[in-house]
Scaffold this motif. Structure first.
Motif, PDB file in Angstrom:
ATOM      1  N   VAL A 146       2.994  72.806  29.693  1.00 20.76           N
ATOM      2  CA  VAL A 146       3.437  73.935  28.826  1.00 20.76           C
ATOM      3  C   VAL A 146       5.120  72.727  28.937  1.00 20.76           C
ATOM      4  O   VAL A 146       5.638  73.104  30.413  1.00 20.76           O
ATOM      5  CB  VAL A 146       3.920  75.240  29.589  1.00 20.76           C
ATOM      6  CG1 VAL A 146       5.055  75.477  28.910  1.00 20.76           C
ATOM      7  CG2 VAL A 146       2.480  76.196  29.388  1.00 20.76           C
TER       8      VAL A 146
ATOM      9  N   GLU B 129      -0.132  80.672  21.783  1.00 23.25           N
ATOM     10  CA  GLU B 129       0.278  80.155  21.661  1.00 23.25           C
ATOM     11  C   GLU B 129       0.109  78.808  21.553  1.00 23.25           C
ATOM     12  O   GLU B 129      -1.653  78.876  21.551  1.00 23.25           O
ATOM     13  CB  GLU B 129       0.933  80.163  24.038  1.00 23.25           C
ATOM     14  CG  GLU B 129       1.686  79.410  23.979  1.00 23.25           C
ATOM     15  CD  GLU B 129       2.945  79.419  23.081  1.00 23.25           C
ATOM     16  OE1 GLU B 129       3.638  78.651  22.046  1.00 23.25           O
ATOM     17  OE2 GLU B 129       3.964  79.850  23.504  1.00 23.25           O
TER      18      GLU B 129
ATOM     19  N   ASP C 130       7.632  79.626  19.583  1.00 29.24           N
ATOM     20  CA  ASP C 130       8.183  81.249  19.034  1.00 29.24           C
ATOM     21  C   ASP C 130       8.985  81.635  17.407  1.00 29.24           C
ATOM     22  O   ASP C 130       8.657  82.269  16.775  1.00 29.24           O
ATOM     23  CB  ASP C 130       9.128  81.916  19.808  1.00 29.24           C
ATOM     24  CG  ASP C 130       8.416  81.839  21.132  1.00 29.24           C
ATOM     25  OD1 ASP C 130       8.413  83.193  22.223  1.00 29.24           O
ATOM     26  OD2 ASP C 130       7.960  80.653  21.992  1.00 29.24           O
TER      27      ASP C 130
ATOM     28  N   LYS D 193       6.845  75.659  22.452  1.00 25.09           N
ATOM     29  CA  LYS D 193       6.093  76.981  21.935  1.00 25.09           C
ATOM     30  C   LYS D 193       6.225  77.403  20.857  1.00 25.09           C
ATOM     31  O   LYS D 193       7.492  76.639  19.934  1.00 25.09           O
ATOM     32  CB  LYS D 193       6.970  77.370  22.855  1.00 25.09           C
ATOM     33  CG  LYS D 193       6.492  77.594  24.351  1.00 25.09           C
ATOM     34  CD  LYS D 193       7.724  78.476  24.861  1.00 25.09           C
ATOM     35  CE  LYS D 193       7.709  78.991  26.618  1.00 25.09           C
ATOM     36  NZ  LYS D 193       5.881  79.627  26.429  1.00 25.09           N
TER      37      LYS D 193
ATOM     38  N   ASP E 186       1.941  84.636  24.862  1.00 25.99           N
ATOM     39  CA  ASP E 186       2.948  84.129  25.895  1.00 25.99           C
ATOM     40  C   ASP E 186       1.310  82.760  25.920  1.00 25.99           C
ATOM     41  O   ASP E 186       2.300  81.926  27.184  1.00 25.99           O
ATOM     42  CB  ASP E 186       3.019  84.623  27.476  1.00 25.99           C
ATOM     43  CG  ASP E 186       4.402  85.273  27.087  1.00 25.99           C
ATOM     44  OD1 ASP E 186       5.600  84.520  26.015  1.00 25.99           O
ATOM     45  OD2 ASP E 186       4.566  86.241  27.468  1.00 25.99           O
TER      46      ASP E 186
END
Length: 345
Positions: free
Chosen positions: A66, A114, A73, A71, A91
């Motif tokens: 990660v 994600e 978003d 990410k 998430d």
């Protein structure tokens, strides 16, 4: 291969594999949203037909770890802006929370999962990872042509478990690329530039079988000379003769290229003809772009840097189709079987 329009998606849980692997800066800010915009017609089609929509993609190469910068978003935010529709962001792409959301969502929202490459199973093509999605959805739509050459779990694995088809953009890619390899209008002129690599050299060798002429850039010419490599149809290759500066191509070379381009009925162009990151070295590439526009030929253009330059110069609309397939495009045109497409058959 079935496409999205072959399915009744009303009130169905549909998983769409998108290509959101876009250029970002060091802080994760989006530098170019071209690929996001390419995904919109497929998503909008599903919205108007009241499907329950979940989107999935990767970004960058986090190697199963990660990373905040990678990410999705900001991609979710951009989708909200373009669609004017609620887009929730998960998430993770698997797990209890994801399952709960999917099982309770309706047609009035979209869920973006994600980054799939936060899981090493995705990169390894682990079909057990792909199977986790089969319990949550009824239909799988692949709209990510650019990754069809790689056996990612969410590209080639999911179709083993779910009824599957091609998204609108993936189908458009195939339809247009087929115009190059399936009885193209002749003369067919292929222009290949940028940094040399094995895929490009193999592509040149294969496309020479059907092309009338193949124009290559200076860097590729230098690589061929270094490897002492000759092609099967060497007489079809047009080099920047007598030109040694790989930063750009000059007037005399351009006149040779112009002659062939003006005769073309079909043109495929991949990669710039100079170091176009610097404006002073973009003149040759821009000259070719204008010649193609004047030719009136059916034209396809590809290559991230080249597309960016011509978009900024307001020339991109002069081309019939823009392929964002990268390596997948060259492999497809070379006659290779792409795992992501084979899985949809």
């Amino acid at each position: 291969m079935r496409s999205l329009k072959n399915f009744n998606v009303f009130n169905k849980k549909v998983l769409v594999r998108c290509d959101f692997d876009i250029p970002i800066d060091e802080k994760g800010n989006i530098l170019d949203d071209f690929k996001i915009r390419q995904s919109l017609p497929t998503i909008q089609y599903l919205i108007t037909r009241k499907a329950n929509i979940t989107l999935i993609s990767h970004l960058g190469n986090p190697d199963g770890k990660v990373g905040v910068k990678l990410k999705l978003d900001k991609i979710a935010k951009k989708l909200r802006e373009y669609l004017d529709f609620p887009v929730a962001k998960a998430d993770d792409c698997v797990g209890p929370e994801v399952e709960k959301y999917i099982n309770t969502m309706d047609e009035n929202s979209i869920l973006l999962l994600e980054n799939t490459k936060f899981h090493s199973e995705e990169i390894d093509g682990d079909v057990s990872f792909a199977e986790k999605f089969s319990f949550l959805f009824e239909i799988f739509i692949n709209n990510d042509f650019a990754d069809c050459h790689t056996f990612y779990a969410t590209i080639a694995g999911i179709p083993q478990y779910l009824t599957s088809g091609a998204g609108l953009f993936l189908q458009e890619e195939i339809d247009n690329l087929n115009k190059i390899i399936n009885d193209p209008l002749k003369p067919l002129v292929v222009i290949i530039g940028g940094e040399p690599n094995e895929e490009k050299l193999n592509f040149i060798d294969e496309i020479c079988k059907i092309a009338s002429w193949v124009i290559v850039g200076a860097l590729i010419k230098e690589e061929l000379a270094r490897k002492e490599m000759l092609f099967k149809n060497q007489d079809k290759i047009i080099y920047p003769v007598g030109f040694t500066d790989s930063f750009d191509i000059d007037g005399s070379v351009l006149e040779i290229f112009k002659e062939k381009i003006s005769l073309a009925k079909t043109i495929f162009w991949y990669g710039s003809m100079g170091k176009i990151e610097q404006e002073k070295y973009s003149k040759g590439t821009l000259f070719i772009a204008k010649m193609i526009a004047e030719s009136g030929a059916f034209s396809i253009i590809g290559g991230e840097k080249l597309i960016k330059l011509l978009t900024g110069q307001g020339l991109i609309s002069n081309f019939s189709f823009i392929t964002s397939g990268g390596e997948a495009t060259l492999l497809y045109l070379s006659g290779e079987k792409l795992p992501g497409l084979v899985a949809l058959e």
